[in-house]
Design a protein around this motif. Structure first.
Motif, PDB file in Angstrom:
ATOM      1  N   VAL A  41       0.830  -1.206   0.000  1.00  0.00           N
ATOM      2  CA  VAL A  41       0.000   0.000   0.000  1.00  0.00           C
ATOM      3  C   VAL A  41       0.864   1.256   0.000  1.00  0.00           C
ATOM      4  N   PHE A  42       2.126   1.126   0.387  1.00  0.00           N
ATOM      5  CA  PHE A  42       3.101   2.208   0.291  1.00  0.00           C
ATOM      6  C   PHE A  42       4.487   1.597   0.228  1.00  0.00           C
ATOM      7  N   SER A  43       5.467   2.396  -0.214  1.00  0.00           N
ATOM      8  CA  SER A  43       6.848   1.933  -0.324  1.00  0.00           C
ATOM      9  C   SER A  43       7.787   2.973   0.267  1.00  0.00           C
ATOM     10  N   LEU A  44       8.943   2.497   0.727  1.00  0.00           N
ATOM     11  CA  LEU A  44       9.987   3.376   1.230  1.00  0.00           C
ATOM     12  C   LEU A  44      11.151   3.341   0.258  1.00  0.00           C
ATOM     13  N   TYR A  45      11.627   4.525  -0.136  1.00  0.00           N
ATOM     14  CA  TYR A  45      12.706   4.660  -1.107  1.00  0.00           C
ATOM     15  C   TYR A  45      13.840   5.478  -0.508  1.00  0.00           C
ATOM     16  N   SER A  46      15.028   5.333  -1.093  1.00  0.00           N
ATOM     17  CA  SER A  46      16.164   6.152  -0.665  1.00  0.00           C
ATOM     18  C   SER A  46      17.014   6.511  -1.871  1.00  0.00           C
ATOM     19  N   ASN A  47      17.757   7.599  -1.707  1.00  0.00           N
ATOM     20  CA  ASN A  47      18.660   8.098  -2.736  1.00  0.00           C
ATOM     21  C   ASN A  47      19.874   8.671  -2.033  1.00  0.00           C
ATOM     22  N   ILE A  48      21.058   8.354  -2.528  1.00  0.00           N
ATOM     23  CA  ILE A  48      22.285   8.894  -1.951  1.00  0.00           C
ATOM     24  C   ILE A  48      22.779  10.017  -2.845  1.00  0.00           C
ATOM     25  N   GLY A  49      23.016  11.188  -2.244  1.00  0.00           N
ATOM     26  CA  GLY A  49      23.462  12.343  -2.995  1.00  0.00           C
ATOM     27  C   GLY A  49      24.539  13.106  -2.251  1.00  0.00           C
ATOM     28  N   ASP A  50      25.116  14.099  -2.909  1.00  0.00           N
ATOM     29  CA  ASP A  50      26.174  14.921  -2.329  1.00  0.00           C
ATOM     30  C   ASP A  50      25.584  16.118  -1.606  1.00  0.00           C
ATOM     31  N   HIS A  51      26.269  16.507  -0.546  1.00  0.00           N
ATOM     32  CA  HIS A  51      25.957  17.755   0.153  1.00  0.00           C
ATOM     33  C   HIS A  51      27.281  18.455   0.398  1.00  0.00           C
ATOM     34  N   ILE A  52      27.435  19.661  -0.095  1.00  0.00           N
ATOM     35  CA  ILE A  52      28.705  20.383  -0.003  1.00  0.00           C
ATOM     36  C   ILE A  52      28.592  21.466   1.058  1.00  0.00           C
ATOM     37  N   ASP A  53      29.428  21.359   2.112  1.00  0.00           N
ATOM     38  CA  ASP A  53      29.464  22.372   3.169  1.00  0.00           C
ATOM     39  C   ASP A  53      30.447  23.483   2.835  1.00  0.00           C
ATOM     40  N   ALA A  54      31.568  23.115   2.262  1.00  0.00           N
ATOM     41  CA  ALA A  54      32.628  24.058   1.916  1.00  0.00           C
ATOM     42  C   ALA A  54      33.264  23.566   0.618  1.00  0.00           C
ATOM     43  N   PRO A  55      34.138  24.342   0.006  1.00  0.00           N
ATOM     44  CA  PRO A  55      34.728  23.910  -1.268  1.00  0.00           C
ATOM     45  C   PRO A  55      35.392  22.537  -1.219  1.00  0.00           C
TER      46      PRO A  55
ATOM     47  N   LYS B 240      22.058  10.226   2.660  1.00  0.00           N
ATOM     48  CA  LYS B 240      21.008   9.317   2.203  1.00  0.00           C
ATOM     49  C   LYS B 240      19.660   9.985   2.464  1.00  0.00           C
ATOM     50  N   PHE B 241      18.949  10.299   1.395  1.00  0.00           N
ATOM     51  CA  PHE B 241      17.628  10.916   1.483  1.00  0.00           C
ATOM     52  C   PHE B 241      16.574   9.819   1.430  1.00  0.00           C
ATOM     53  N   ARG B 242      15.588   9.887   2.309  1.00  0.00           N
ATOM     54  CA  ARG B 242      14.523   8.879   2.362  1.00  0.00           C
ATOM     55  C   ARG B 242      13.190   9.489   1.933  1.00  0.00           C
ATOM     56  N   TYR B 243      12.393   8.667   1.235  1.00  0.00           N
ATOM     57  CA  TYR B 243      11.105   9.112   0.708  1.00  0.00           C
ATOM     58  C   TYR B 243      10.036   8.054   0.981  1.00  0.00           C
ATOM     59  N   LEU B 244       8.811   8.525   1.162  1.00  0.00           N
ATOM     60  CA  LEU B 244       7.640   7.664   1.270  1.00  0.00           C
ATOM     61  C   LEU B 244       6.874   7.771  -0.043  1.00  0.00           C
TER      62      LEU B 244
END
Length: 87
Positions: free
Chosen positions: A47-61, A68-72
């Protein structure tokens, strides 16, 4: 009376099962909103699924973190539900 109860439970449940988005829809959603490095389904509950995606986050140069971003995924839509540092 009994038939009415079955319809009241079965129709919304069937609607949720039919509109549960798949991995293809999730990857399409990520293409529109964010880079698609590593994306996948963590769990499928029909009836629902859980997904994830790994991405970059830049704090400084020179300071890059992997997050890891999670989604419903429910009713054909995706909702962000959190994130965590991976590296």
């Amino acid at each position: 009376m009994r038939r009415t109860i079955v319809y009241v439970v079965a129709i919304p449940l069937l609607l949720l099962v039919v509109t549960n988005p798949g991995l293809r829809e999730f990857k399409s959603y990520l293409h529109e909103s964010r880079g698609n490095e590593i994306a996948g389904r963590d769990a499928n509950f029909f009836v629902f699924s859980l997904y994830s995606n790994i991405g970059d986050h830049i704090d400084a140069p020179r300071n890059t973190h992997m997050i890891k971003f999670r989604y419903l995924g429910i009713l054909g839509n995706f909702f962000p539900i959190g994130s965590e540092n991976v590296f």
